[in-house]
Design an enzyme around this catalytic site. Structure first.
Site, PDB file in Angstrom:
ATOM      1  CG  ASP A  88      39.210  25.036  61.328  1.00  0.00           C
ATOM      2  OD1 ASP A  88      38.858  25.440  62.445  1.00  0.00           O
ATOM      3  OD2 ASP A  88      38.586  25.287  60.289  1.00  0.00           O
ATOM      4  CG  ASP A 120      35.558  29.429  57.979  1.00  0.00           C
ATOM      5  OD1 ASP A 120      35.043  30.121  58.883  1.00  0.00           O
ATOM      6  OD2 ASP A 120      35.543  28.192  57.990  1.00  0.00           O
TER       7      ASP A 120
END
Length: 145
Positions: A88, A120
């Protein structure tokens, strides 16, 4: 090479890859359409967000502080569970720091083609140090200065 929704082998994998692509657009309502009404979302080690209102508030809070573009490296599934290995890319909205590549592993439990549970796993310290922000358990963010 990053994965696209066309790379998914199952409907659930394709749904997760489409969801990951929405982060770059910052289209919160389209993102919320990817969840069941009773969804839970947790960025370990922060507390879970339960339901669409809490998820919306958290994601909107993220976008006030930084943008996020997701590069999905690998995806696998077993039954209704989808696993992702991602990077990310987090960029402060004020441009004060360089983009932070954050390794993330995601686990999503799907129900009727939508995300029901999303976990996550990431190193929060890497995000905070790179962004120069403190990310509180409430989801609020402040300058680390």
């Amino acid at each position: 090479m990053p994965l696209t929704p066309d790379d998914g082998r199952t409907d659930d994998e394709r749904a997760v890859l489409r969801f990951c692509d929405l982060w770059a657009r910052q289209d919160v309502e389209a993102m919320l359409d990817c969840f069941t009404p009773d969804a839970h979302y947790i960025d370990m080690p922060l507390p879970p967000r339960r339901g669409l209102d809490e998820i919306r508030d958290y994601i909107q809070g993220i976008f006030t502080a930084f943008t996020c573009e997701i590069e999905t490296l690998h995806i696998a599934s077993s039954g209704n569970i989808v696993f992702t290995e991602r990077v990310d890319y987090l960029t402060r909205t004020d441009g004060e720091k360089p983009t932070v590549p954050l390794p993330v592993t995601g686990v999503m439990e799907m129900k009727d083609g939508k995300i029901w549970r999303w976990r996550d796993y990431l190193d929060l310290g890497t995000a905070e140090q790179g962004l120069g922000l403190v990310i509180r358990s409430s989801g609020e963010m402040s300058d680390a200065r």
